[in-house]
Design a protein around this motif. Structure first.
Motif, short mmCIF file in Angstrom:
data_model
loop_
_atom_site.label_atom_id
_atom_site.label_comp_id
_atom_site.label_asym_id
_atom_site.label_seq_id
_atom_site.Cartn_x
_atom_site.Cartn_y
_atom_site.Cartn_z
N THR A 236 55.60 30.81 62.27
CA THR A 236 55.84 31.87 63.41
C THR A 236 54.69 32.29 64.28
OG1 THR A 236 55.31 33.58 61.90
CG2 THR A 236 57.59 32.97 61.72
N ARG A 237 54.97 32.57 65.70
CA ARG A 237 53.79 32.90 66.77
C ARG A 237 53.92 34.36 67.14
NH1 ARG A 237 56.79 27.90 67.64
NH2 ARG A 237 55.34 26.08 67.34
N GLY A 238 54.92 35.00 67.19
CA GLY A 238 54.87 36.21 67.78
C GLY A 238 54.43 36.33 68.81
N TYR A 239 53.95 37.62 69.36
CA TYR A 239 53.32 37.63 70.85
C TYR A 239 51.73 37.58 70.69
CZ TYR A 239 57.17 40.79 71.72
OH TYR A 239 58.71 41.29 72.37
N SER A 240 51.64 36.27 70.24
CA SER A 240 50.35 35.84 70.17
C SER A 240 49.99 34.63 71.34
CB SER A 240 50.14 35.09 68.81
OG SER A 240 50.97 34.03 68.63
N VAL A 241 48.71 34.27 71.40
CA VAL A 241 48.28 33.03 72.23
C VAL A 241 49.08 31.97 72.10
CG1 VAL A 241 46.59 31.40 72.61
CG2 VAL A 241 46.07 33.95 72.46
N MET A 242 49.28 31.81 70.48
CA MET A 242 50.12 30.37 70.09
C MET A 242 51.50 30.83 70.49
SD MET A 242 47.76 31.79 67.80
CE MET A 242 48.58 32.27 66.27
N GLY A 243 52.16 31.79 70.70
CA GLY A 243 53.52 31.88 71.16
C GLY A 243 53.56 31.84 72.93
N LYS A 300 51.74 36.56 63.25
CA LYS A 300 52.88 37.66 62.97
C LYS A 300 52.64 38.91 64.18
CE LYS A 300 55.22 37.55 60.15
NZ LYS A 300 56.62 36.79 60.27
N ALA A 301 52.09 38.57 65.05
CA ALA A 301 51.84 39.81 66.19
C ALA A 301 53.18 40.04 66.74
CB ALA A 301 50.88 39.42 67.16
N THR A 349 64.42 38.73 76.30
CA THR A 349 64.15 37.60 77.16
C THR A 349 62.98 36.73 76.52
OG1 THR A 349 62.48 38.73 78.44
CG2 THR A 349 64.88 38.48 79.26
N VAL A 350 62.24 37.49 75.83
CA VAL A 350 60.81 36.66 75.21
C VAL A 350 60.94 36.32 73.81
CG1 VAL A 350 58.41 36.54 74.85
CG2 VAL A 350 59.43 37.47 77.06
N GLN A 351 61.68 37.23 73.12
CA GLN A 351 61.76 36.92 71.54
C GLN A 351 62.35 35.67 71.19
OE1 GLN A 351 63.15 40.61 69.74
NE2 GLN A 351 60.96 41.40 69.35
N GLN A 352 63.47 35.31 72.00
CA GLN A 352 64.36 34.30 71.68
C GLN A 352 63.29 32.88 71.62
OE1 GLN A 352 67.25 33.53 74.49
NE2 GLN A 352 66.20 34.38 75.95
N HIS A 353 62.32 33.08 72.44
CA HIS A 353 61.50 32.05 72.43
C HIS A 353 60.19 31.93 71.64
CE1 HIS A 353 63.20 31.87 76.72
NE2 HIS A 353 63.52 30.63 76.71
N LEU A 354 59.79 33.04 71.41
CA LEU A 354 58.80 33.14 70.45
C LEU A 354 58.89 33.20 69.04
CD1 LEU A 354 56.71 35.95 72.44
CD2 LEU A 354 56.57 33.28 72.68
#
Length: 355
Positions: A236-243, A300-301, A349-354
């Motif tokens: 999982t990547r969450g609202y992170s740099v990795m995401g 997990k951000a 709009t974003v969570q579906q990608h992250l």
């Protein structure tokens, strides 16, 4: 170490400053009560149901990390130690326990900010972080407590309280693993060997602490089950740099190389500017960087964890002697991003990608 302290350098607080501090304290107290009424009286918050159930499952030798759909949605994902430490909040009536839990989270963060800033600046930082703190309380999260423990780690090491700082770091790690980043604050001080010993002892003690309520075999099972559950969340990547990297490139790179790169970037100023280690302002700025790091490189951000990074930004902004237009602009950007991340529009709009 010269230049340390945490004492106010602008003299005794004025009557106006004290009055503002009282108003901020009342506002934070009202937030505790309001969040409790919303989540503990009007309905029973699922996160709090999970925490309370986990404490009782630990006492009864049940798998903490199994599904219990009759009791709550989702899974318990914290350590067995946290389940034991949460026991005082599992026994009282639901709303009473939540009031105490919310008061602990808000109170520790409120006082932690005061350990690194004089009163006037602390008022500013507490005002900046208020909405994110409230959001954490409304979802009965532990993020405000985690931030406070990282700041307490810093403040304890600054005051040469080696054991206290190490305990704060390890208690934070029992909640969420990233507060261990606070151990790096010890780099600025001379008692590194003592820190290492205190840290090892505190970690061993906290890992074994659930033995007060369960058998060694059952505890080993709990840690094995926890490890298996964590593996499911590893990508999982969450609202992170990795995401963000994943969203922009579509790549499925593992998180750890990017987190390692982030760690090197975090530590680079320490290596390049060792001459500034004796400066109190430089060390406090590093604290702010660690808090931001613990958010943006946390796989997990989520929006509810923004209180971690915003606390770092708030301490940075409040500590400035003079604030330029760029400083204000950056604060506005942080506020806008925080608001968007907690709104309905951005997650759809974003969570579906992250996630």
């Amino acid at each position: 170490m010269p230049g340390s302290p945490i004492q106010s350098t602008d003299g005794s607080p004025t009557h106006r400053t004290r009055l503002i501090a009282l108003c901020v304290a009342v506002l934070w107290s009202a937030a505790v009560v309001a969040a409790t009424v919303q989540q503990g009286v009007l309905h029973q918050n699922n996160n709090f149901l999970i925490f309370r159930a986990a404490s009782l499952h630990l006492l009864h030798g049940q798998d903490l990390y199994a599904a219990y759909p009759a009791l709550h949605a989702d899974f318990y994902k914290y350590s067995p130690t946290f389940a034991l430490l949460f026991l005082p909040f599992a026994l009282p009536p639901f709303w009473v326990a939540m009031l105490l839990w919310n008061a602990l989270n808000a109170g520790t963060l409120y006082f932690a900010i005061g350990t690194v800033l004089p009163l006037r600046s602390a008022n500013v930082a507490r005002a900046i972080v208020f909405l994110d703190m409230l959001g954490s309380l409304q979802n009965v999260q532990s993020n405000a407590l985690v931030v406070a423990l990282i700041i307490f780690t810093f403040a304890a090491y600054e005051r040469r309280h080696t054991v206290l700082g190490s305990v704060a770091a390890t208690v934070g790690a029992a909640v969420k693993i990233f507060p261990l980043a606070g151990v790096s604050f010890a780099l600025f001080h001379s008692r590194k060997r003592r820190v290492a010993v205190a840290l090892a002892a505190a970690m061993a003690g906290l890992v074994a602490l659930p033995l007060l309520a369960t058998s060694p075999a059952t505890l080993a099972m709990q840690y094995s089950s926890w490890r298996a559950l964590e593996k499911l969340d590893a990508m999982t990547r969450g609202y992170s740099v990795m995401g963000i990297v994943h969203l922009l490139t579509g790549s499925d790179w593992p998180n750890w190389p990017q987190q390692l790169a982030g760690t090197l970037i975090l530590l680079a100023p320490l290596a390049l500017r060792r001459v500034r280690w004796s400066e109190w302002g430089f060390r406090r700025l590093y604290l702010c960087s660690v808090l931001l790091f613990c958010l943006i490189f946390n796989h997990k951000a989520e929006s509810l964890a923004f209180v971690i990074g915003v606390a770092g930004a708030a301490i940075w902004f409040a500590s400035l002697d003079r604030r330029t237009r760029w400083d204000w602009a950056l604060l506005v950007v942080i506020a806008v991003v925080t608001i968007l991340s907690s709104s309905d529009a951005m997650p759809r709009t974003v969570q579906q990608h992250l996630f």
